[in-house]
Design a protein around this motif. Structure first.
Motif, short mmCIF file in Angstrom:
data_model
loop_
_atom_site.label_atom_id
_atom_site.label_comp_id
_atom_site.label_asym_id
_atom_site.label_seq_id
_atom_site.Cartn_x
_atom_site.Cartn_y
_atom_site.Cartn_z
N GLY A 104 6.52 -21.29 -15.86
CA GLY A 104 6.11 -22.25 -14.86
C GLY A 104 4.93 -21.86 -14.00
O GLY A 104 4.36 -22.69 -13.29
N VAL A 105 4.54 -20.59 -14.02
CA VAL A 105 3.45 -20.11 -13.16
C VAL A 105 2.11 -20.66 -13.64
O VAL A 105 1.77 -20.56 -14.82
N GLN A 106 1.37 -21.27 -12.72
CA GLN A 106 0.05 -21.81 -13.03
C GLN A 106 -1.08 -20.97 -12.45
O GLN A 106 -2.18 -20.98 -12.97
N ARG A 107 -0.79 -20.25 -11.36
CA ARG A 107 -1.78 -19.39 -10.72
C ARG A 107 -1.17 -18.00 -10.51
O ARG A 107 -0.09 -17.89 -9.94
N TRP A 108 -1.88 -17.00 -10.97
CA TRP A 108 -1.43 -15.62 -10.76
C TRP A 108 -2.62 -14.84 -10.23
O TRP A 108 -3.64 -14.68 -10.91
N THR A 109 -2.51 -14.37 -8.98
CA THR A 109 -3.56 -13.55 -8.37
C THR A 109 -3.02 -12.14 -8.17
O THR A 109 -1.98 -11.95 -7.54
N ASN A 110 -3.73 -11.17 -8.71
CA ASN A 110 -3.35 -9.77 -8.59
C ASN A 110 -4.33 -9.06 -7.65
O ASN A 110 -5.53 -9.07 -7.89
N ILE A 111 -3.81 -8.47 -6.59
CA ILE A 111 -4.65 -7.88 -5.55
C ILE A 111 -4.33 -6.40 -5.39
O ILE A 111 -3.15 -6.02 -5.32
N CYS A 112 -5.37 -5.56 -5.33
CA CYS A 112 -5.11 -4.13 -5.15
C CYS A 112 -6.22 -3.48 -4.33
O CYS A 112 -7.36 -3.95 -4.30
N ASP A 113 -5.85 -2.43 -3.63
CA ASP A 113 -6.80 -1.55 -2.96
C ASP A 113 -7.16 -0.46 -3.96
O ASP A 113 -6.26 0.14 -4.57
N PRO A 114 -8.45 -0.17 -4.17
CA PRO A 114 -8.83 0.86 -5.14
C PRO A 114 -8.20 2.22 -4.88
O PRO A 114 -8.08 3.04 -5.80
N TYR A 115 -7.78 2.49 -3.62
CA TYR A 115 -7.15 3.76 -3.29
C TYR A 115 -5.63 3.72 -3.49
O TYR A 115 -4.96 4.73 -3.27
N ALA A 146 -3.29 2.56 2.07
CA ALA A 146 -3.73 1.75 0.93
C ALA A 146 -2.60 0.92 0.31
O ALA A 146 -2.88 -0.15 -0.25
N HIS A 147 -1.37 1.39 0.38
CA HIS A 147 -0.27 0.69 -0.30
C HIS A 147 0.58 -0.14 0.66
O HIS A 147 1.58 -0.71 0.26
N ASP A 148 0.18 -0.24 1.90
CA ASP A 148 0.99 -0.88 2.93
C ASP A 148 1.10 -2.39 2.72
O ASP A 148 0.09 -3.09 2.58
N LEU A 149 2.32 -2.91 2.72
CA LEU A 149 2.56 -4.33 2.49
C LEU A 149 1.92 -5.18 3.57
O LEU A 149 1.28 -6.21 3.28
#
Length: 298
Positions: free
Chosen positions: A221-232, A276-279
């Motif tokens: 069912g997913v139509q949009r998937w955005t993956n976000i990351c900090d390079p660190y 860098a990994h903080d929610l």
């Protein structure tokens, strides 16, 4: 909408976690200029207590020391994180050197990796024992069938029938992905992953459903998937998930890895500073707010 938290929340609770998560998420959407959701419209699928040690029942659990690691999953993941941290943060983290190629199951390599990671932008204020527990929780979810069943059940219940947007952070992105693939949240159309380890072979190869020909299944069912990351953020060892996960529509159109269509994963970068990994920092970023806002407006 529902947020699925990551590792290290075994001493928290759904109410305690929900308030700061909702505040950060609302701020991010507002900064991005999107439709700010009401606090009551934001849920947190909480599973952290399942990893909390029960002294009357458990003989191991969180009392394990890195020296007791037998070298398999934790050692491999710790060394991967260490190598990545040394690449992106060389001023604070020394490279593993010969240890990375060590064939023997040497528990000291786990401790050395954790000691080095504790100096990185990824692990600011995290001690070695805490980092080891994070490794252990990832291992337990991916290798303990009973734990996986309990966690997936809890998260699936937390994704309501009318939920349109799911946000998964860290291990929570893996759990949310598997829950969506299993049919949870039939109304979910937007999936946002933050600091996700989904592309790490140690994780990717253990996913359910199993990847086929090096490609992971697309969540139902997913139509949009955005993956976000900090390079660190060393948890997101593979920064880009485009091409690693493909929808049937992509297979038909044979899109390129740089395609920005709605059926392809959109990979985005963000700067979270020294955490860098903080929610919370992921959620307040405008790029995250934009992805969530677009999902809510659709």
């Amino acid at each position: 909408m529902t947020v699925v938290h990551g590792v290290g929340q075994q001493f928290s609770g759904p109410g305690l976690l929900r308030s700061p998560v909702a505040d950060a998420l609302r701020d991010g959407v507002e900064i991005a200029g999107g439709p700010v959701p009401g606090t009551r419209d934001i849920g947190v699928a909480f599973y952290g207590d399942l990893f909390r040690r029960q002294p009357d029942r458990d003989k191991g659990g969180e009392t394990r020391d890195p020296d007791e690691a037998d070298g398999d999953f934790e050692r491999q993941l710790a060394l991967l994180w260490w190598s990545r941290a040394a690449d992106v943060d060389p001023h604070n983290v020394q490279p593993p050197g010969d240890l990375a190629g060590a064939k023997a199951r040497t528990p000291r390599t786990v401790k050395a990796a954790l000691r080095s990671l504790s100096m990185s932008r990824f692990a600011t204020r995290l001690t070695e024992p805490v980092l080891f527990r994070l490794l252990s929780q990832v291992r337990d979810y991916l290798t303990d069938d009973d734990m996986r069943r309990q966690v997936l059940g809890r998260v699936s219940e937390g994704i309501g029938a009318d939920t349109r947007v799911v946000v998964g952070h860290s291990l929570g992105s893996v759990i949310a992905y598997e829950a969506l693939c299993a049919g949870a949240g039939p109304s979910v159309r937007t999936f946002v992953t933050l600091g996700s380890p989904l592309g790490i072979p140690l994780v990717f190869d253990r996913l359910t459903p199993a990847p086929r020909d090096g490609v992971g299944a697309w969540p139902h069912g997913v139509q949009r998937w955005t993956n976000i990351c900090d390079p660190y953020d060393v948890v997101a060892l593979r920064e880009k998930l485009s091409g690693v996960f493909r929808s049937r529509e992509e297979d038909v159109r044979d899109v390129s890895l740089d395609d920005d269509s709605s059926s392809a994963v959109k990979d985005r970068k963000v700067d979270n500073g020294w955490r860098a990994h903080d929610l919370g920092r992921y959620l307040t970023a405008s790029v995250t707010g934009r992805a969530i806002g677009e999902g809510l407006a659709s």
